[in-house]
Scaffold this active site. Structure first.
Site, PDB file in Angstrom:
ATOM      1  N   GLY A   1       0.845  -1.193   0.000  1.00  0.00           N
ATOM      2  CA  GLY A   1       0.000   0.000   0.000  1.00  0.00           C
ATOM      3  C   GLY A   1       0.876   1.236   0.000  1.00  0.00           C
ATOM      4  O   GLY A   1       2.066   1.156   0.311  1.00  0.00           O
TER       5      GLY A   1
ATOM      6  N   CYS B   1       5.224  -6.239   1.597  1.00  0.00           N
ATOM      7  CA  CYS B   1       5.583  -4.828   1.676  1.00  0.00           C
ATOM      8  C   CYS B   1       4.837  -4.143   2.830  1.00  0.00           C
ATOM      9  O   CYS B   1       5.095  -4.462   3.994  1.00  0.00           O
ATOM     10  CB  CYS B   1       5.319  -4.171   0.318  1.00  0.00           C
ATOM     11  SG  CYS B   1       6.138  -2.601   0.149  1.00  0.00           S
ATOM     12  N   TYR B   2       3.877  -3.272   2.558  1.00  0.00           N
ATOM     13  CA  TYR B   2       3.128  -2.649   3.659  1.00  0.00           C
ATOM     14  C   TYR B   2       2.505  -3.716   4.550  1.00  0.00           C
ATOM     15  O   TYR B   2       2.475  -3.585   5.776  1.00  0.00           O
ATOM     16  CB  TYR B   2       2.033  -1.743   3.087  1.00  0.00           C
ATOM     17  CG  TYR B   2       1.241  -0.999   4.161  1.00  0.00           C
ATOM     18  CD1 TYR B   2       1.711   0.203   4.662  1.00  0.00           C
ATOM     19  CD2 TYR B   2       0.039  -1.518   4.663  1.00  0.00           C
ATOM     20  CE1 TYR B   2       1.000   0.880   5.651  1.00  0.00           C
ATOM     21  CE2 TYR B   2      -0.669  -0.841   5.647  1.00  0.00           C
ATOM     22  CZ  TYR B   2      -0.186   0.362   6.132  1.00  0.00           C
ATOM     23  OH  TYR B   2      -0.889   1.026   7.109  1.00  0.00           O
TER      24      TYR B   2
ATOM     25  N   GLU C   1       4.598 -10.655  -6.772  1.00  0.00           N
ATOM     26  CA  GLU C   1       3.570 -10.681  -7.818  1.00  0.00           C
ATOM     27  C   GLU C   1       4.059 -10.096  -9.138  1.00  0.00           C
ATOM     28  O   GLU C   1       3.464 -10.335 -10.178  1.00  0.00           O
ATOM     29  CB  GLU C   1       2.301  -9.951  -7.328  1.00  0.00           C
ATOM     30  CG  GLU C   1       2.408  -8.443  -7.121  1.00  0.00           C
ATOM     31  CD  GLU C   1       2.992  -8.039  -5.773  1.00  0.00           C
ATOM     32  OE1 GLU C   1       3.609  -8.886  -5.108  1.00  0.00           O
ATOM     33  OE2 GLU C   1       2.846  -6.859  -5.388  1.00  0.00           O
TER      34      GLU C   1
ATOM     35  N   SER D   1     -22.852  -7.539 -27.596  1.00  0.00           N
ATOM     36  CA  SER D   1     -22.182  -6.487 -28.367  1.00  0.00           C
ATOM     37  C   SER D   1     -21.149  -7.073 -29.316  1.00  0.00           C
ATOM     38  O   SER D   1     -20.691  -6.403 -30.229  1.00  0.00           O
ATOM     39  CB  SER D   1     -21.481  -5.519 -27.409  1.00  0.00           C
ATOM     40  OG  SER D   1     -20.379  -6.164 -26.794  1.00  0.00           O
ATOM     41  N   GLY D   2     -20.744  -8.324 -29.054  1.00  0.00           N
ATOM     42  CA  GLY D   2     -19.657  -8.892 -29.858  1.00  0.00           C
ATOM     43  C   GLY D   2     -18.317  -8.731 -29.158  1.00  0.00           C
ATOM     44  O   GLY D   2     -17.319  -9.283 -29.583  1.00  0.00           O
ATOM     45  N   GLY D   3     -18.286  -7.954 -28.047  1.00  0.00           N
ATOM     46  CA  GLY D   3     -17.079  -7.842 -27.223  1.00  0.00           C
ATOM     47  C   GLY D   3     -16.886  -9.144 -26.455  1.00  0.00           C
ATOM     48  O   GLY D   3     -17.810  -9.971 -26.374  1.00  0.00           O
ATOM     49  N   VAL D   4     -15.695  -9.313 -25.874  1.00  0.00           N
ATOM     50  CA  VAL D   4     -15.390 -10.613 -25.267  1.00  0.00           C
ATOM     51  C   VAL D   4     -16.333 -10.951 -24.088  1.00  0.00           C
ATOM     52  O   VAL D   4     -16.800 -12.088 -23.968  1.00  0.00           O
ATOM     53  CB  VAL D   4     -13.891 -10.734 -24.882  1.00  0.00           C
ATOM     54  CG1 VAL D   4     -13.452  -9.638 -23.949  1.00  0.00           C
ATOM     55  CG2 VAL D   4     -13.587 -12.080 -24.261  1.00  0.00           C
ATOM     56  N   ASP D   5     -16.645  -9.958 -23.256  1.00  0.00           N
ATOM     57  CA  ASP D   5     -17.443 -10.281 -22.062  1.00  0.00           C
ATOM     58  C   ASP D   5     -18.848 -10.762 -22.425  1.00  0.00           C
ATOM     59  O   ASP D   5     -19.290 -11.824 -21.979  1.00  0.00           O
ATOM     60  CB  ASP D   5     -17.536  -9.068 -21.121  1.00  0.00           C
ATOM     61  CG  ASP D   5     -16.163  -8.618 -20.638  1.00  0.00           C
ATOM     62  OD1 ASP D   5     -15.227  -9.434 -20.729  1.00  0.00           O
ATOM     63  OD2 ASP D   5     -16.028  -7.462 -20.207  1.00  0.00           O
TER      64      ASP D   5
ATOM     65  N   SER E   1     -19.853 -11.869 -25.225  1.00  0.00           N
ATOM     66  CA  SER E   1     -19.783 -13.089 -26.040  1.00  0.00           C
ATOM     67  C   SER E   1     -19.641 -14.324 -25.159  1.00  0.00           C
ATOM     68  O   SER E   1     -20.293 -15.342 -25.389  1.00  0.00           O
ATOM     69  CB  SER E   1     -18.594 -13.028 -26.996  1.00  0.00           C
ATOM     70  OG  SER E   1     -18.733 -11.938 -27.856  1.00  0.00           O
TER      71      SER E   1
ATOM     72  N   LYS F   1     -10.374 -10.499 -16.548  1.00  0.00           N
ATOM     73  CA  LYS F   1     -10.461 -10.527 -18.015  1.00  0.00           C
ATOM     74  C   LYS F   1      -9.683 -11.706 -18.617  1.00  0.00           C
ATOM     75  O   LYS F   1     -10.156 -12.361 -19.551  1.00  0.00           O
ATOM     76  CB  LYS F   1      -9.897  -9.210 -18.557  1.00  0.00           C
ATOM     77  CG  LYS F   1     -10.239  -8.936 -19.981  1.00  0.00           C
ATOM     78  CD  LYS F   1     -11.573  -8.251 -20.057  1.00  0.00           C
ATOM     79  CE  LYS F   1     -11.924  -7.785 -21.425  1.00  0.00           C
ATOM     80  NZ  LYS F   1     -13.212  -7.078 -21.410  1.00  0.00           N
TER      81      LYS F   1
END
Ligand code: XMP
Length: 531
Positions: free
Chosen positions: A66, A93-94, A190, A242-246, A248, A387
């Site tokens: 953080g 870290c924090y 990470e 919409s044809g977008g990945v989500d 679809s 995503k």
């Protein structure tokens, strides 16, 4: 394509890691890494009550980094009781500094901030690092290349802890109380710069916290399909595709779960890319056999946009018109009870912590603004996924690679890429230009190397010469950016030779264009879209 055995029920959430967020820019990255290892995790703000956290029966906690200093007023805090639960904890870290501070160690300002690479020297054996090293020197000492970013450091370790590793400027770079399974690391496992970061996280998650790897695309898909069946039963569902990945992936999942009871509504608003409507229909209606109502609303949208030049007004008109069209179609369907949405996990995290701009942006796009009186219940099948996970599931469900890895396309479509007033003629010109641009980028292997690329129609005309004739025609700008989170972005350094090929094709093939420019602005201060 995988055939899903939805009878087989595995509780893929039973090994839960909770990541407590102290505001680090890397918190979502930690979560993605844990998921990549194959274990389910959730991010919770540090203000979440201990009873709420414990009720979820996590196998371990990870305390994120953080931006705050432990010693300043109102530094993010948690109750010390969390360290007495017997649940393994990894403080990063924090998170490490907080652990040391709460357990009566001390944390002070570092003489100088440490950013970037550091060599971590292991001075005591510890389960977290056993057998994990980058270098062994002549004296048999083990060390790791790690990435640091901190201004404070632990100066005295709590009772019962050992110092496991040091760096040249950090006397307690890793601390551990192995008996209580409490670990603190000053570096960031990470980020990819910490070469062994994934192995260290995996060691904590799988060996120390004893989590099984149940989080993989097949089991996730199975789980989602089962959940949809349970939630929706025999009811009918509508989805704005919409044809977008989500959207679809949501369509493909719902189709697997409830088949014909799903109806998708695909609205052609006149602001789509070349052949986009046909591609969506071929893919989802023809290949996958999904019920889709294609609404040709081009005239409605373009008429409403006539004479409108203000970007926000254009966005509002497009958003509201979408809702009107969608609602009108939905009203024609009998007995629909559910509205499906492509909400993903970052939307949920962001809306839980702040009303950040990215969430506001997203709300333009989703059908989230549907009026109350529609009284539809929501089904959000991918709301637990990042995503990259949505993409993996999309591929698993048989959606083609090109569709799954397509660059994002904004809800208002070409409406925000035609500067000033929108017209059918301008949209047609832009479609051709954009098509050539993307085709050449793809051919040259640059489409996959950039995060988003598109053309913008400018409200200027410029003089050009073709043969002996002068022509006074439009100007377009090309934009390509590299970014991870779309909050900041660098303009892509496309090769000059490629830009030359693209520009010459555009000017030769699109008669109404006389000049091509390339946008070399990064975000901030410029946004990715021009409007
Ligand atoms: P900006 O232009 O804000 O874009 O740097 C960041 C990302 O968001 C997308 N974007 C939108 N998406 N509706 C959307 O669905 C919108 O109104 C909108 N505006 C920007 C943009 O394409 C980029 O990926």
């Amino acid at each position: 394509m995988t055939i899903y055995n939805t009878e087989k029920r595995e509780d893929i959430h039973k090994n839960l890691i909770i990541i407590i967020d102290f505001g680090s820019q890397y918190t979502q990255l930690i979560a993605r890494r844990v998921r990549e290892i194959g274990v389910y995790c959730e991010i919770k703000p540090y203000t979440t009550s201990l009873s709420e956290l414990v009720a979820k029966t996590p196998k371990a906690f990870i305390l994120s980094g953080g931006p705050s200093s432990i010693n300043c007023n109102q530094a993010p805090d948690i109750t010390s009781e969390i360290f007495n639960l017997g649940i393994p904890i990894l403080g990063i870290c924090y998170g490490m500094q907080l652990m040391a501070n709460k357990l009566s160690g001390s944390v002070n300002k570092s003489e100088y901030c440490e950013f970037g690479y550091a060599q971590l020297q292991l001075i005591k054996q510890c389960k977290l690092f056993d057998g994990i090293e980058d270098h062994i020197d002549d004296n048999g000492l083990f060390s790791l290349d790690v990435w640091m970013s901190h201004g404070d450091l632990v100066t005295a370790i709590p009772k019962g802890f050992n110092t496991v590793a040091i760096t040249s400027s950090c006397p307690h770079a890793v601390i551990a109380n192995e008996e209580l399974k409490l670990y603190g690391i000053q570096f960031h496992p990470e980020v990819t710069h910490t070469k062994q970061g994934m192995r260290i996280l995996e060691r904590f998650i799988c060996d120390i916290a004893k989590c099984e790897k149940l989080w993989n695309p097949d089991l996730i898909t199975n789980d989602i399909i089962n959940n949809i069946k349970r939630q929706v039963g025999d009811s009918k569902v509508i989805l704005g595709l919409s044809g977008g990945v989500d959207s679809s992936v949501v369509a493909a999942l719902l189709h697997k779960a409830i088949g014909d009871k799903l109806t998708c509504i695909f609205v052609d608003n006149g602001l789509l890319r070349l052949h986009e409507g046909d591609q969506v229909m071929a893919m989802f209606a023809k290949n996958m056999g999904i019920n889709i109502i294609k609404v040709d609303a081009r005239r409605i949208f373009l008429d409403k946009l006539a004479n409108i030049t203000d970007p926000e007004q254009k966005r509002k008109i497009i958003g509201n018109t979408f809702i009107d069209v969608f609602e009108e179609q939905a009203a024609k369907l009998d007995g629909v009870e559910f509205l499906a949405q492509g909400t993903i996990y970052p939307d949920i995290i962001e809306s839980a912590s702040t009303s950040s701009s990215s969430h506001v942006i997203k709300s333009h796009h989703n059908v989230g603004g549907l009026p109350e009186h529609m009284k539809l219940k929501l089904v959000e099948p991918i709301k637990e996924l990042f995503k990259d996970e949505v993409r993996k599931i999309g591929l698993n469900l048989g959606i083609p690679y090109e569709m799954v890895y397509r660059h994002p396309f904004p809800g208002p479509g070409l409406g925000v890429r035609i500067i000033g007033e929108v017209s059918e003629e301008k949209a047609d010109i832009l479609r051709q230009v954009d098509h050539i641009y993307i085709e050449e980028l793809t051919k040259a292997g640059w489409y996959a190397k950039t995060s988003q690329a598109f053309a913008v129609f400018l409200p200027v005309k410029s003089v050009g010469v073709v043969g002996d004739a002068r022509r006074h025609e439009y100007v377009v700008a090309l934009r390509a950016v590299e970014t991870v989170d779309f909050m900041t972005a660098r303009w892509a350094h496309l090769p000059y030779e490629l830009l030359e090929v693209i520009s010459s094709r555009i000017i030769n093939e699109v008669a109404r264009i006389s000049r091509v420019t390339y946008d070399i602005s990064s975000k901030p201060p410029a946004t990715i879209e021009w409007e």
